[in-house]
Design a protein around this motif. Structure first.
Motif, PDB file in Angstrom:
ATOM      1  N   ALA A  61       7.229  -8.321 -12.338  1.00 42.00           N
ATOM      2  CA  ALA A  61       6.121  -8.841 -11.539  1.00 42.00           C
ATOM      3  C   ALA A  61       6.321  -8.515 -10.068  1.00 42.00           C
ATOM      4  O   ALA A  61       5.381  -8.114  -9.373  1.00 42.00           O
ATOM      5  CB  ALA A  61       5.982 -10.346 -11.743  1.00 42.00           C
ATOM      6  N   LEU A  62       7.557  -8.672  -9.577  1.00 42.60           N
ATOM      7  CA  LEU A  62       7.838  -8.365  -8.177  1.00 42.60           C
ATOM      8  C   LEU A  62       7.562  -6.895  -7.876  1.00 42.60           C
ATOM      9  O   LEU A  62       6.907  -6.547  -6.896  1.00 42.60           O
ATOM     10  CB  LEU A  62       9.301  -8.683  -7.851  1.00 42.60           C
ATOM     11  N   MET A  63       8.074  -6.051  -8.788  1.00 44.21           N
ATOM     12  CA  MET A  63       7.888  -4.618  -8.614  1.00 44.21           C
ATOM     13  C   MET A  63       6.395  -4.282  -8.565  1.00 44.21           C
ATOM     14  O   MET A  63       5.934  -3.562  -7.670  1.00 44.21           O
ATOM     15  CB  MET A  63       8.544  -3.910  -9.796  1.00 44.21           C
ATOM     16  N   ALA A  64       5.649  -4.828  -9.511  1.00 39.77           N
ATOM     17  CA  ALA A  64       4.220  -4.545  -9.578  1.00 39.77           C
ATOM     18  C   ALA A  64       3.501  -5.078  -8.349  1.00 39.77           C
ATOM     19  O   ALA A  64       2.597  -4.438  -7.806  1.00 39.77           O
ATOM     20  CB  ALA A  64       3.622  -5.171 -10.843  1.00 39.77           C
ATOM     21  N   PHE A  65       3.926  -6.241  -7.863  1.00 40.28           N
ATOM     22  CA  PHE A  65       3.246  -6.843  -6.729  1.00 40.28           C
ATOM     23  C   PHE A  65       3.458  -6.022  -5.466  1.00 40.28           C
ATOM     24  O   PHE A  65       2.515  -5.770  -4.703  1.00 40.28           O
ATOM     25  CB  PHE A  65       3.739  -8.279  -6.520  1.00 40.28           C
ATOM     26  N   VAL A  66       4.703  -5.580  -5.256  1.00 39.39           N
ATOM     27  CA  VAL A  66       4.989  -4.745  -4.086  1.00 39.39           C
ATOM     28  C   VAL A  66       4.183  -3.442  -4.170  1.00 39.39           C
ATOM     29  O   VAL A  66       3.557  -3.011  -3.202  1.00 39.39           O
ATOM     30  CB  VAL A  66       6.498  -4.453  -3.982  1.00 39.39           C
ATOM     31  N   LEU A  67       4.185  -2.849  -5.363  1.00 44.57           N
ATOM     32  CA  LEU A  67       3.410  -1.618  -5.573  1.00 44.57           C
ATOM     33  C   LEU A  67       1.937  -1.843  -5.245  1.00 44.57           C
ATOM     34  O   LEU A  67       1.308  -1.052  -4.540  1.00 44.57           O
ATOM     35  CB  LEU A  67       3.516  -1.198  -7.039  1.00 44.57           C
ATOM     36  N   ALA A  68       1.380  -2.947  -5.773  1.00 41.70           N
ATOM     37  CA  ALA A  68      -0.039  -3.236  -5.565  1.00 41.70           C
ATOM     38  C   ALA A  68      -0.335  -3.431  -4.085  1.00 41.70           C
ATOM     39  O   ALA A  68      -1.356  -2.974  -3.580  1.00 41.70           O
ATOM     40  CB  ALA A  68      -0.454  -4.475  -6.352  1.00 41.70           C
ATOM     41  N   LEU A  69       0.591  -4.104  -3.369  1.00 41.64           N
ATOM     42  CA  LEU A  69       0.407  -4.313  -1.934  1.00 41.64           C
ATOM     43  C   LEU A  69       0.380  -2.992  -1.192  1.00 41.64           C
ATOM     44  O   LEU A  69      -0.530  -2.716  -0.404  1.00 41.64           O
ATOM     45  CB  LEU A  69       1.539  -5.172  -1.383  1.00 41.64           C
ATOM     46  N   VAL A  70       1.393  -2.156  -1.462  1.00 39.87           N
ATOM     47  CA  VAL A  70       1.496  -0.879  -0.752  1.00 39.87           C
ATOM     48  C   VAL A  70       0.273  -0.012  -1.035  1.00 39.87           C
ATOM     49  O   VAL A  70      -0.415   0.444  -0.119  1.00 39.87           O
ATOM     50  CB  VAL A  70       2.793  -0.132  -1.156  1.00 39.87           C
ATOM     51  N   VAL A  71      -0.024   0.188  -2.326  1.00 42.35           N
ATOM     52  CA  VAL A  71      -1.152   1.049  -2.692  1.00 42.35           C
ATOM     53  C   VAL A  71      -2.472   0.428  -2.240  1.00 42.35           C
ATOM     54  O   VAL A  71      -3.318   1.094  -1.626  1.00 42.35           O
ATOM     55  CB  VAL A  71      -1.161   1.282  -4.222  1.00 42.35           C
ATOM     56  N   GLY A  72      -2.656  -0.865  -2.520  1.00 41.98           N
ATOM     57  CA  GLY A  72      -3.928  -1.531  -2.205  1.00 41.98           C
ATOM     58  C   GLY A  72      -4.217  -1.547  -0.719  1.00 41.98           C
ATOM     59  O   GLY A  72      -5.320  -1.218  -0.283  1.00 41.98           O
ATOM     60  N   VAL A  73      -3.198  -1.906   0.092  1.00 40.92           N
ATOM     61  CA  VAL A  73      -3.419  -1.975   1.537  1.00 40.92           C
ATOM     62  C   VAL A  73      -3.678  -0.581   2.102  1.00 40.92           C
ATOM     63  O   VAL A  73      -4.589  -0.396   2.917  1.00 40.92           O
ATOM     64  CB  VAL A  73      -2.225  -2.655   2.243  1.00 40.92           C
ATOM     65  N   SER A  74      -2.917   0.420   1.645  1.00 43.80           N
ATOM     66  CA  SER A  74      -3.154   1.763   2.192  1.00 43.80           C
ATOM     67  C   SER A  74      -4.549   2.259   1.844  1.00 43.80           C
ATOM     68  O   SER A  74      -5.259   2.787   2.706  1.00 43.80           O
ATOM     69  CB  SER A  74      -2.135   2.789   1.681  1.00 43.80           C
ATOM     70  N   LEU A  75      -4.957   2.082   0.585  1.00 39.50           N
ATOM     71  CA  LEU A  75      -6.289   2.554   0.203  1.00 39.50           C
ATOM     72  C   LEU A  75      -7.376   1.782   0.964  1.00 39.50           C
ATOM     73  O   LEU A  75      -8.358   2.363   1.420  1.00 39.50           O
ATOM     74  CB  LEU A  75      -6.487   2.412  -1.303  1.00 39.50           C
ATOM     75  N   GLY A  76      -7.179   0.467   1.103  1.00 41.49           N
ATOM     76  CA  GLY A  76      -8.153  -0.341   1.835  1.00 41.49           C
ATOM     77  C   GLY A  76      -8.262   0.104   3.283  1.00 41.49           C
ATOM     78  O   GLY A  76      -9.339   0.168   3.869  1.00 41.49           O
ATOM     79  N   LEU A  77      -7.112   0.440   3.841  1.00 48.58           N
ATOM     80  CA  LEU A  77      -7.057   0.898   5.234  1.00 48.58           C
ATOM     81  C   LEU A  77      -7.811   2.217   5.392  1.00 48.58           C
ATOM     82  O   LEU A  77      -8.639   2.371   6.296  1.00 48.58           O
ATOM     83  CB  LEU A  77      -5.587   1.082   5.621  1.00 48.58           C
TER      84      LEU A  77
END
Lengths: 299, 305
Positions: free
Chosen positions: B101-117
């Motif tokens: 879950a931690l791994m997935a959450f960090v991944l989602a943050l990195v990918v999600g924030v960059s794409l949103g940006l």
């Protein structure tokens, strides 16, 4: 002089404008979403008259026939067959019925319960609001899948579990949104006047609040229709939902998992059926939201 | 401030009690709890003994109080399958899930924030449009199906990654990527609208007038202000993620909490299901509380009502 310039400019701009207009016609009506949703509705309603084979008929002589465009494919089995020689297309058509029943029943029931709760909480406020919103909080703190397992453990899985679980998952969304809107409507002039005119609460709910809440409801219903499809498939996929030999899209994906190496087309096409139908519902929901409230249009 | 914290804490306690009530009602709805809680081949004497021991012949309110006392003293009963305390069974499977879950959450943050940006920065452009279109597509495609298609491609056809299990670094890739999909679209959308909001604010207009470069505005000012609420709100997506573990772990045979819940459902191991639901719900309620309090600390503009 100046006026000739302006006419010139208009005539130069005219062609692209016309083309843009033609493009806009496509987006003016929700043609694509409806086209995506239509197969599921038609197959769900008229399945037995459409399917080319009996979806449960086992025929080992044609087991794992690939789709027609691959080597060894046959026109009789357009999308191929499964490990028992059952026609995949027919099973997809049968699965559409479960999808249609589940989405329609759950979303409508959840909408009715959630809207009622939201209106009561928003209109009366106070202790009614507190109690109802605490219940919403409790629901929000349990992930849908876990709630389904809890319910499934009691009800034993199957169609009833799916229906109860999705209704329990969805009603809170309506309750929260409708409560907010009711709060806003409550202070508006026409509601205040109705109260001054001694209108009954029932009359205020049905004649004054509900018509104004309807657009929001319709948008939510459409968006949740797509979500219901995906959740139903997920519940069935993890084994809590529809049981074989019945056919459901989630079940086809789950069953196909064991035959990934030999019959990849089963999970592939079943998943595509879910995805395209859900996409249709989501796009229709977005379109309706823009239609009812252009202010909400995405930037 | 203290008042606010106390009030929020009170609400959290009430919500946990509500979850307990829900579990209680769900158990009692099934009819005979003794039959539910005991193995299916239990004898009549065993059933009678269980009823007497757990006071199931008492009035419902008394039963509820007993049930609450058991839950609050962390006495959750024994797992029917393992003949060990249910809590122990759960805790044993927890690390594998937390890891994933931690791994997935960090991944989602990195990918999600960059794409949103990117979407916010080039708003209206092709990048923005394609990112938003993929968000709608992602919402429509069942995640378990994406995972199976990934298995078909990377494990069956290309043979790059193992199909399932938890053995070696390569076995983490597909489960983590699948689990990442659950909160991804929401994080992406939140980032995009938060950045847009800051970009259109008065102080960014002022920075532009001052002649600050666009890049500096984005990195030094807009991103900093937008990121705090985004990360805090992303915490709430952990609920989505926890639900996703059940599906992901089932697909990849991951020996975690999620697959344990499904196994417990299949073997009707009700005590384990109860603890699992209670544990995750409590965790999410506390998380919710933490997010709210965090907001107050990082953003003093929020009033404590």
């Amino acid at each position: 002089m100046a006026s000739t310039d302006m006419t010139n400019e208009t005539s130069i701009q005219a062609p692209p404008r016309k083309r843009r207009y033609a493009m806009r016609r496509v987006f003016e009506y929700p043609i694509i979403p409806v086209l995506l949703l239509l197969p599921m509705v038609v197959c769900g309603l008229f399945g037995p008259w459409i399917w080319p084979h009996d979806p449960t008929a086992i025929n080992f002589t044609v087991r794992q026939t690939p789709p027609v465009w691959l080597e060894g494919g046959e026109w009789r089995y357009f999308l191929g067959t499964d490990q028992f020689g059952r026609d995949l297309l027919s099973r997809l058509i049968e699965g559409a019925r479960i999808a249609l029943i589940v989405s329609t029943v759950t979303v409508t029931t959840a909408a009715i319960i959630g809207t009622a709760v939201g209106m009561l909480a928003g209109y009366y406020g106070g202790i009614v609001d507190t109690i109802l919103m605490r219940i919403v909080d409790v629901k929000m703190s349990i992930p849908p899948v876990l709630l389904t397992i809890l319910i499934g453990a009691v009800l034993g899985g199957g169609l009833t579990t799916i229906l109860v679980a999705i209704i329990l998952v969805f009603w809170a969304d309506y309750a929260r949104v409708i409560r907010g809107e009711t709060l806003a409507l409550k202070s508006r002039g026409f509601v205040q006047l109705a109260r001054v005119a001694n209108a009954s609460d029932w009359r205020i709910f049905t004649r004054h609040l509900l018509p104004n809440l309807l657009p929001t409801c319709i948008v939510l219903i459409t968006l949740q229709f797509g979500a219901a499809l995906v959740i139903e498939a997920a519940i069935t996929f993890i084994g809590l939902g529809i049981q074989p030999p019945a056919s459901a899209w989630g079940l086809l994906v789950a069953d196909g998992r064991a035959y990934l190496t030999s019959a990849w087309w089963i999970p592939t096409f079943a998943g595509m059926a879910i995805a395209l139908t859900a996409l249709g519902a989501n796009l229709l929901g977005d379109w309706l939201r823009d239609y009812f409230d252009p202010r909400l249009k995405k930037r | 401030m203290t008042n606010y914290i106390l009030k929020r804490l009170g609400l959290a306690v009430i919500t946990v009690l509500g979850v307990l009530l829900l579990i209680f009602v769900a158990t009692r709805m099934s009819g005979d709890v003794a039959l539910l809680m005991l193995p299916q081949d239990a004898s009549d004497e065993q059933i009678a003994a269980y009823r007497a021991r757990h006071g199931l012949d008492r009035a419902i309110p008394v039963q509820f109080l007993n049930f609450m006392r058991g839950m609050l003293t962390l006495d959750f009963g024994e797992s029917l399958r393992y003949q060990r305390p249910a809590l122990e069974v759960i805790l044993q499977r927890l690390p594998a899930t937390v890891e994933l879950a931690l791994m997935a959450f960090v991944l989602a943050l990195v990918v999600g924030v960059s794409l949103g940006l990117v979407a916010a920065y080039y708003r209206g452009g092709w990048a923005d449009r394609s990112i938003r279109t993929s968000a709608v597509l992602l919402q429509s495609m069942p995640n378990f199906w994406i995972a199976i298609m990934a298995i078909l491609l990377f494990a069956v056809m290309l043979r790059w990654l193992p199909t399932s299990g938890r053995d070696g670094a390569a076995s983490y890739i597909m489960p983590a990527m699948t689990l990442m999909l659950f909160p991804l679209a929401a994080i992406m959308r939140m980032t995009r609208s938060a950045i847009l909001e800051t970009i259109e604010s008065e102080y960014v207009k002022f920075l532009r007038i001052k002649g600050v470069s666009e890049g500096r505005i984005l990195w030094r000012h807009a991103l900093r202000n937008a990121l705090i609420p985004v990360i805090a709100l992303s915490g709430l997506q952990l609920g989505n993620l926890m639900g996703g573990t059940v599906i992901t772990e089932t697909i990849f045979n991951w020996p975690g909490l999620g697959s344990l819940m499904i196994e417990s459902f299949i073997s009707r191991d009700y005590p384990v299901i109860q603890v699992g639901v209670l544990l995750i719900a409590t965790f999410l309620i506390l998380l919710n509380l933490a997010v709210d309090l965090l907001f107050c600390v990082v953003d003093p503009r929020i009033r404590y009502a």
